[in-house]
Design an enzyme around this catalytic site. Structure first.
Site, PDB file in Angstrom:
ATOM      1  N   ASP A   1      -1.486   3.796  -0.887  1.00  0.00           N
ATOM      2  CA  ASP A   1      -1.218   2.877   0.200  1.00  0.00           C
ATOM      3  C   ASP A   1       0.251   3.118   0.580  1.00  0.00           C
ATOM      4  O   ASP A   1       1.014   3.686  -0.204  1.00  0.00           O
ATOM      5  CB  ASP A   1      -1.435   1.442  -0.300  1.00  0.00           C
ATOM      6  CG  ASP A   1      -1.004   0.415   0.712  1.00  0.00           C
ATOM      7  OD1 ASP A   1      -1.410   0.536   1.883  1.00  0.00           O
ATOM      8  OD2 ASP A   1      -0.251  -0.509   0.346  1.00  0.00           O
ATOM      9  N   LEU A   2       0.643   2.710   1.753  1.00  0.00           N
ATOM     10  CA  LEU A   2       2.022   2.959   2.193  1.00  0.00           C
ATOM     11  C   LEU A   2       2.907   1.719   2.024  1.00  0.00           C
ATOM     12  O   LEU A   2       3.826   1.684   1.205  1.00  0.00           O
ATOM     13  CB  LEU A   2       1.999   3.388   3.670  1.00  0.00           C
ATOM     14  CG  LEU A   2       3.367   3.585   4.330  1.00  0.00           C
ATOM     15  CD1 LEU A   2       4.099   4.774   3.721  1.00  0.00           C
ATOM     16  CD2 LEU A   2       3.196   3.810   5.840  1.00  0.00           C
ATOM     17  N   ASP A   3       2.572   0.688   2.836  1.00  0.00           N
ATOM     18  CA  ASP A   3       3.414  -0.510   2.881  1.00  0.00           C
ATOM     19  C   ASP A   3       3.422  -1.228   1.541  1.00  0.00           C
ATOM     20  O   ASP A   3       2.369  -1.641   1.048  1.00  0.00           O
ATOM     21  CB  ASP A   3       2.883  -1.462   3.962  1.00  0.00           C
ATOM     22  CG  ASP A   3       2.988  -0.863   5.364  1.00  0.00           C
ATOM     23  OD1 ASP A   3       4.021  -0.252   5.662  1.00  0.00           O
ATOM     24  OD2 ASP A   3       2.034  -1.013   6.154  1.00  0.00           O
TER      25      ASP A   3
ATOM     26  N   SER B   1      -3.791   4.147   4.356  1.00  0.00           N
ATOM     27  CA  SER B   1      -3.087   2.945   4.828  1.00  0.00           C
ATOM     28  C   SER B   1      -3.786   2.319   6.020  1.00  0.00           C
ATOM     29  O   SER B   1      -4.348   3.024   6.852  1.00  0.00           O
ATOM     30  CB  SER B   1      -1.665   3.344   5.249  1.00  0.00           C
ATOM     31  OG  SER B   1      -1.043   2.300   5.964  1.00  0.00           O
ATOM     32  N   ALA B   2      -3.701   0.992   6.099  1.00  0.00           N
ATOM     33  CA  ALA B   2      -4.284   0.281   7.244  1.00  0.00           C
ATOM     34  C   ALA B   2      -3.381   0.362   8.467  1.00  0.00           C
ATOM     35  O   ALA B   2      -3.787   0.022   9.582  1.00  0.00           O
ATOM     36  CB  ALA B   2      -4.484  -1.189   6.874  1.00  0.00           C
TER      37      ALA B   2
ATOM     38  N   LYS C   1      -1.408  -8.645   3.203  1.00  0.00           N
ATOM     39  CA  LYS C   1      -1.107  -7.272   2.786  1.00  0.00           C
ATOM     40  C   LYS C   1      -2.380  -6.440   2.810  1.00  0.00           C
ATOM     41  O   LYS C   1      -3.410  -6.869   2.279  1.00  0.00           O
ATOM     42  CB  LYS C   1      -0.487  -7.266   1.388  1.00  0.00           C
ATOM     43  CG  LYS C   1       0.936  -7.784   1.383  1.00  0.00           C
ATOM     44  CD  LYS C   1       1.560  -7.654   0.005  1.00  0.00           C
ATOM     45  CE  LYS C   1       2.992  -8.173   0.018  1.00  0.00           C
ATOM     46  NZ  LYS C   1       3.573  -8.130  -1.340  1.00  0.00           N
TER      47      LYS C   1
ATOM     48  N   GLU D   1      -2.004   0.772  -5.066  1.00  0.00           N
ATOM     49  CA  GLU D   1      -2.077  -0.323  -4.097  1.00  0.00           C
ATOM     50  C   GLU D   1      -1.229  -1.526  -4.486  1.00  0.00           C
ATOM     51  O   GLU D   1      -1.172  -1.870  -5.662  1.00  0.00           O
ATOM     52  CB  GLU D   1      -3.521  -0.814  -4.009  1.00  0.00           C
ATOM     53  CG  GLU D   1      -4.282  -0.365  -2.810  1.00  0.00           C
ATOM     54  CD  GLU D   1      -3.782  -0.891  -1.488  1.00  0.00           C
ATOM     55  OE1 GLU D   1      -2.941  -1.809  -1.467  1.00  0.00           O
ATOM     56  OE2 GLU D   1      -4.230  -0.387  -0.451  1.00  0.00           O
ATOM     57  N   ASP D   2      -0.629  -2.182  -3.504  1.00  0.00           N
ATOM     58  CA  ASP D   2       0.102  -3.422  -3.798  1.00  0.00           C
ATOM     59  C   ASP D   2      -0.670  -4.650  -3.308  1.00  0.00           C
ATOM     60  O   ASP D   2      -0.215  -5.773  -3.519  1.00  0.00           O
ATOM     61  CB  ASP D   2       1.486  -3.420  -3.141  1.00  0.00           C
ATOM     62  CG  ASP D   2       1.411  -3.565  -1.632  1.00  0.00           C
ATOM     63  OD1 ASP D   2       0.532  -2.914  -1.021  1.00  0.00           O
ATOM     64  OD2 ASP D   2       2.212  -4.326  -1.067  1.00  0.00           O
TER      65      ASP D   2
ATOM     66  N   THR E   1       8.035  -1.865   3.456  1.00  0.00           N
ATOM     67  CA  THR E   1       7.837  -2.381   4.818  1.00  0.00           C
ATOM     68  C   THR E   1       7.139  -3.736   4.820  1.00  0.00           C
ATOM     69  O   THR E   1       7.093  -4.391   5.860  1.00  0.00           O
ATOM     70  CB  THR E   1       6.994  -1.395   5.643  1.00  0.00           C
ATOM     71  OG1 THR E   1       5.964  -0.925   4.800  1.00  0.00           O
ATOM     72  CG2 THR E   1       7.817  -0.241   6.157  1.00  0.00           C
TER      73      THR E   1
ATOM     74  N   LYS F   1      -9.491  -2.736   4.870  1.00  0.00           N
ATOM     75  CA  LYS F   1      -9.591  -3.073   3.457  1.00  0.00           C
ATOM     76  C   LYS F   1      -9.915  -4.573   3.385  1.00  0.00           C
ATOM     77  O   LYS F   1      -9.386  -5.312   4.215  1.00  0.00           O
ATOM     78  CB  LYS F   1      -8.264  -2.814   2.739  1.00  0.00           C
ATOM     79  CG  LYS F   1      -7.813  -1.356   2.779  1.00  0.00           C
ATOM     80  CD  LYS F   1      -6.375  -1.225   2.261  1.00  0.00           C
ATOM     81  CE  LYS F   1      -5.850   0.188   2.476  1.00  0.00           C
ATOM     82  NZ  LYS F   1      -4.443   0.361   2.097  1.00  0.00           N
TER      83      LYS F   1
HETATM   84  C1  BG6 Z   1      -0.894  -2.562   6.058  1.00  0.00           C
HETATM   85  C2  BG6 Z   1       0.009  -3.740   5.800  1.00  0.00           C
HETATM   86  O1  BG6 Z   1      -0.428  -1.452   5.357  1.00  0.00           O
HETATM   87  O2  BG6 Z   1      -0.925  -2.250   7.447  1.00  0.00           O
HETATM   88  C3  BG6 Z   1      -0.416  -4.921   6.640  1.00  0.00           C
HETATM   89  O3  BG6 Z   1      -0.058  -4.086   4.426  1.00  0.00           O
HETATM   90  C4  BG6 Z   1      -0.454  -4.509   8.107  1.00  0.00           C
HETATM   91  O4  BG6 Z   1       0.490  -5.978   6.433  1.00  0.00           O
HETATM   92  C5  BG6 Z   1      -1.365  -3.314   8.279  1.00  0.00           C
HETATM   93  O5  BG6 Z   1      -0.916  -5.579   8.908  1.00  0.00           O
HETATM   94  C6  BG6 Z   1      -1.407  -2.828   9.730  1.00  0.00           C
HETATM   95  O6  BG6 Z   1      -0.154  -2.290  10.042  1.00  0.00           O
HETATM   96  P1  BG6 Z   1       0.313  -1.910  11.515  1.00  0.00           P
HETATM   97  O7  BG6 Z   1       1.572  -1.107  11.261  1.00  0.00           O
HETATM   98  O8  BG6 Z   1      -0.762  -1.076  12.118  1.00  0.00           O
HETATM   99  O9  BG6 Z   1       0.547  -3.171  12.248  1.00  0.00           O
HETATM  100 MG    MG Z   2       0.391  -2.301   0.954  1.00  0.00          MG
END
Ligand code: BG6
Ligand code: MG
Length: 215
Positions: free
Chosen positions: A9-11, A114-115, A45, A169-170, A17, A145
């Site tokens: 996962d990224l964020d 990542s989402a 998240k 994953e966090d 972030t 997710k």
């Molecule tokens: C996830 C974050 O990685 O991405 C969420 O944990 C976020 O908080 C989601 O809403 C979507 O991100 P973005 O950058 O497309 O708004």
């Molecule tokens: Mg995350």
């Protein structure tokens, strides 16, 4: 080697972030007089942008028109893009670069799951992109997710089976997605929150693949 790939996962895992998402959502909530709490943010998240807004509106008890929703999604993302615009390699979380280096040296494949629809820009700004063999993000999936789609697509892009993958994953939703996909999940954060994970670590500092990736 039993496991062939690591899906990240990224964020909140590779970069912090999560705090920028929180700031941007909290600011947005003020439009309708709502103060988002950290506990609620925890539940956002790993959740897509559209679904995050829907949840916040539900918590706030606000019924918004499609037009308002679309305006607020743009407003939140513009603020978020502003917050991440000055990101650089210093914002890679401690120990992450060393861990990714070791994975590469040991022959693991590495993918992003990542989402976020802003993943590419963050990977580029931080220089993280050089470690990745495949990138699956919010632009490539139709289900958020805890649906496993993002990780299954990651495994497919790498040409490995789900059972050969380990997910980092966090988010509660992300850990659930990994487990539903038939993968091992390593939580980054607190064990009390990420109780569904196979293992939980609080940081990548001094973490060695040899000792961590044993199940
Ligand atoms: C996830 C974050 O990685 O991405 C969420 O944990 C976020 O908080 C989601 O809403 C979507 O991100 P973005 O950058 O497309 O708004
Ligand atoms: Mg995350």
């Amino acid at each position: 080697m039993k496991y062939k790939a690591c899906l990240f996962d990224l964020d909140g895992v590779l970069v912090d972030t999560a705090i920028y998402h929180f700031k941007a959502w909290r600011q947005l909530g003020l439009n309708f007089g709502y103060q988002l709490t950290e506990e609620q943010n925890e539940q956002l998240k790993g959740v897509s942008r559209v679904e995050s807004l829907d949840r916040i509106l539900a918590w706030a008890g606000v019924h918004a028109s499609e037009e308002d929703k679309s305006k607020w999604l743009t407003e939140k993302n513009d603020h978020y893009l502003d917050l991440i615009s000055s990101m650089n390699p210093n914002e890679i979380l401690p120990g992450v670069s060393e861990f990714l280096d070791q994975l590469k040296q040991q022959g693991y494949l590495i993918a992003l799951g990542s989402a976020s629809k802003n993943a590419q820009i963050i990977l580029e700004k931080t220089g993280l992109i050089k470690w990745f063999d495949a990138i699956i993000d919010g632009n490539h999936v139709s289900k958020s997710k805890p649906d496993p789609e993002v990780f299954l697509k990651g495994a497919q892009a790498l040409g490995v089976a789900p059972e050969e993958c380990i997910v980092f994953e966090d988010a509660q939703a992300g850990v659930e997605a990994a487990k539903k996909g038939g993968m091992k999940a390593i939580g980054i954060g607190e064990a009390s929150v990420l109780f569904e994970a196979d293992k939980v670590i609080s940081t990548f500092i001094n973490v060695k693949p040899d000792s961590l990736l044993t199940f």
